[in-house]
Design an enzyme around this catalytic site. Structure first.
Site, PDB file in Angstrom:
ATOM      1  CD  GLU A   1      -4.430  -5.852   2.891  1.00 37.35           C
ATOM      2  OE1 GLU A   1      -5.195  -5.063   3.488  1.00 37.35           O
ATOM      3  OE2 GLU A   1      -3.197  -5.810   3.006  1.00 37.35           O
TER       4      GLU A   1
ATOM      5  CD  GLU B   1      -2.915  -1.170   2.349  1.00 37.13           C
ATOM      6  OE1 GLU B   1      -2.526  -0.677   3.427  1.00 37.13           O
ATOM      7  OE2 GLU B   1      -4.024  -1.690   2.214  1.00 37.13           O
TER       8      GLU B   1
END
Length: 647
Positions: A265, A185
């Site tokens: 995710e 991320e």
């Protein structure tokens, strides 16, 4: 794992090929930009995966959790490698016991699961400092997650240790690792340093070879994808059941117009913060979102499938307007509970998976047995200030002004700051820290009497009276370095001067406390109690013992009337308890830390104040949400559960 003579899972068969397909290498895992899918050994392949963190699960439980994941219909698991768990000091590596990542990976292969590996170097994961070692901050001006040469040098030396263990386990080389994520991320981090991502890509390629499938994961927003993606790394997204699936995958398509759809995710639940509510996401909502994605042909990893526990000092923290430390439990409201038990959510997910791919034959392994060992009385051993010779054997560091944890090279836990009042203070005067200057909590004692607590983003002033020369002690606790939302390095300790009535206090003795080293060596159970006349408030150690009835089963410990602190059993640090703030009321105690046939030693460091009759209560179920019914109104099924586990 599946019993003798069980058929091998079909996805471990090698080299099977449908006639007419172009010949692929005997073992390959590749992107197909024509058919928008993965290809495994040349055949189209889709993974349905779940996240499990070996660092949050005791090693004796690894097989149980992985088998339950396999029996849920998953064909892959997604695994983070926390750098700071394996390199506690520069150049000092630990891959033993619970840290044996190679043994964990071998177990996944044995059980027929593929692996999506996420070696960082930054992982977030709500883990202390997002997996980055605190010793990086010994160089106080280092720019983390950037092309700062000091950061890159540390990263490269780590990758040269880790990735050679990974390379032979890649799918192409006969192993079960199908893909490897670079960073994590990164588009959510302020630096947006493409030179850093390019450097990582070069290091991963050099150490893993040209065939390894490398990818990135970012939130499904344009600005996150802008800074988190790089040519040469396949871009994937992450989002939960609240998101619009079409929009989220549309964001991935804006970067990767062709190739497999991947949600790296898919959130099955969420983390808890101390002082917040216990997160929960309905099973139906999670199942519905999963079905929507699988219908599109997407590849999905569920985060988390099994959350586990932030033992010791491993929980991280977020910065959302203020510092928010993560609870010890990482239950996550996941399909497998903190203790590894199948939930309603797991069965709802398994039902969805069964509509898209065949489930393994056989039953889901049952919940592990729990035991309510009941009440264990504790006794006060000593006030922390009376055992500094044990906890800080090297003695204090002298400094004109306070030093951070990093300046004295202490990563986790506690440091004691000692000075004296410079003058008489007959009328109450403010003892104050600069805003955000106490990282993260400071327990203040004057003449060894507890005065109260200073908090990072909370109370920063206490009013005190005293005489010149009176001892002033501040025990500072690191509650976990920021794992997400940090645009700066999260130094710990006293970051500025404490002042009395606006004049800075100086001449400090700073004690690094090695509490865990002492407790692991059996202290204080072999030592004589240091009885002190002082009461139950302020930092002090309490001890007790209990025996298990012939078998050591998992249990949950509750802290009736206690405030906040740390718990060890048999020298194992089970993490922070904080029932006063909640929502978590019990700590998970894995049966593997308990001993059979001899006493189990309990050590508690209570920081603020113990109850007048100190005892712990061992239960056979957790209380993760303070709004749950109190202990005296037993939940339904309590009697049945008790009967089942009484030996």
């Amino acid at each position: 794992g599946a019993g003798p003579g069980a058929p091998r899972p079909p996805h471990l068969d090698v080299g099977q090929q449908q006639p007419g397909l172009p010949t692929a290498p005997p073992r390959s895992f590749q992107l197909d930009y024509e058919q928008d899918c993965f290809r495994k050994d040349g055949a189209p392949f889709r993974y349905v995966s779940g996240s499990i963190h070996y660092a949050r699960v005791p090693r004796p439980a690894w097989r149980d959790r992985l088998l339950k994941m396999y029996m849920s219909g998953l064909n892959a698991v997604q695994v983070y490698v926390p750098w700071n768990y394996h390199e506690p000091l520069p150049g000092v590596y630990d891959f033993s016991g619970d840290r044996d990542v190679e043994a964990f990976l071998d177990l996944t292969a044995e059980l027929g699961l593929l692996v999506i590996l996420r070696p960082g170097p930054y992982i977030c994961a709500e883990w202390e400092m997002g997996g980055l070692p605190a010793w990086l901050l010994w160089k106080s001006d280092i720019v983390l997650r950037s092309s700062d040469p000091a950061f890159l040098a540390a990263v490269d030396s780590w990758l040269h240790v880790l990735l050679p263990k990974i390379k032979p386990r890649l799918y192409q080389h006969g192993g079960n690792i199908i893909s490897v994520q670079v960073e994590n991320e990164y588009g959510s981090y302020y630096a947006c340093d493409y030179d850093y991502l390019r450097h990582l890509l070069g290091s991963f390629r050099a150490l893993l070879g040209g065939e390894a499938l490398l990818f990135t994961t970012d939130g499904a927003r344009a600005e996150e994808l802008r800074c988190g993606t790089l040519q040469g790394l396949y871009a994937t997204v992450d989002f939960g059941p609240d998101s619009n699936v079409t929009e989220a995958f549309g964001a991935q398509r804006s970067i990767e117009p062709r190739g497999p759809l991947v949600n790296s995710e898919y959130y099955t639940g969420w983390l808890d913060y101390w002082g917040g509510a216990h997160a929960s996401t309905s099973a139906a909502q999670v199942a519905r979102g999963l079905a929507d994605m699988l219908r599109l042909g997407a590849n999905v990893n569920m985060y988390m499938f099994h959350g586990g526990t932030n033992f010791a000092y491993w929980s991280g923290a977020d910065l959302k307007a203020q510092y928010k430390p993560v609870t010890t439990s990482y239950d996550y409201d996941a399909p497998l509970s903190e203790a590894g038990d199948p939930t309603e959510k797991l069965f709802a997910i398994r039902t969805v998976i069964s509509k898209f791919q065949p489930l393994p034959v056989g039953p889901m392994p049952p919940a592990t047995p729990k035991y309510a060992y009941g009440r264990v009385d504790l006794h006060k051993h000593a006030d922390l200030l009376d055992v500094l010779h044990v906890l800080s054997p090297s003695g204090p560091i002298r400094s004109q002004f306070p030093l951070t944890f990093e300046a004295i090279k202490q990563a986790h836990g506690f440091v004691l700051y000692h000075t004296q009042l410079p003058r008489d203070v007959p009328a109450p005067a403010p003892l104050s820290a600069p805003p955000h200057g106490v990282r993260d909590r400071g327990y203040v004692m004057l003449q060894k009497e507890y005065q109260g607590t200073l908090e990072r983003d909370g109370q920063t002033t206490l009013r005190v009276t005293g005489r010149a020369g009176d001892a002033l002690d501040v025990l500072v606790e690191n509650m976990g370095r920021l794992s997400f939302g940090a645009n700066f390095s999260d130094f710990k300790g006293l970051l500025g001067n404490l002042s009395l009535d606006s004049s800075p206090l100086s001449t400090w003795l700073i004690y690094p406390l090695a509490i865990d080293a002492a407790v692991q060596q059996g202290w204080p159970h072999a030592a004589l109690p240091q009885s002190s006349g002082r009461g139950r408030s302020g930092p002090a150690f309490y001890t007790g013992t209990f025996e298990t009835p012939g078998i050591a089963w998992d249990t949950f410990v509750k802290f009736p009337g206690w405030s906040k602190g740390q718990l060890w059993i048999n020298g194992f640090n089970l993490g922070r308890y904080w029932p006063r703030r909640g929502p978590q009321q019990t700590l998970f105690v894995p049966g593997s830390v308990l001993r059979v046939g001899c006493p189990n030693n309990i050590t508690v460091l209570e920081l603020e104040g113990a109850p007048s009759t100190p005892f712990l209560l061992f239960l056979d179920q957790p209380l993760l949400n303070r709004t749950l019914s109190p202990m005296n109104s037993k939940p339904s099924g309590w009697g049945v559960r008790m009967k089942k586990y009484v030996v």
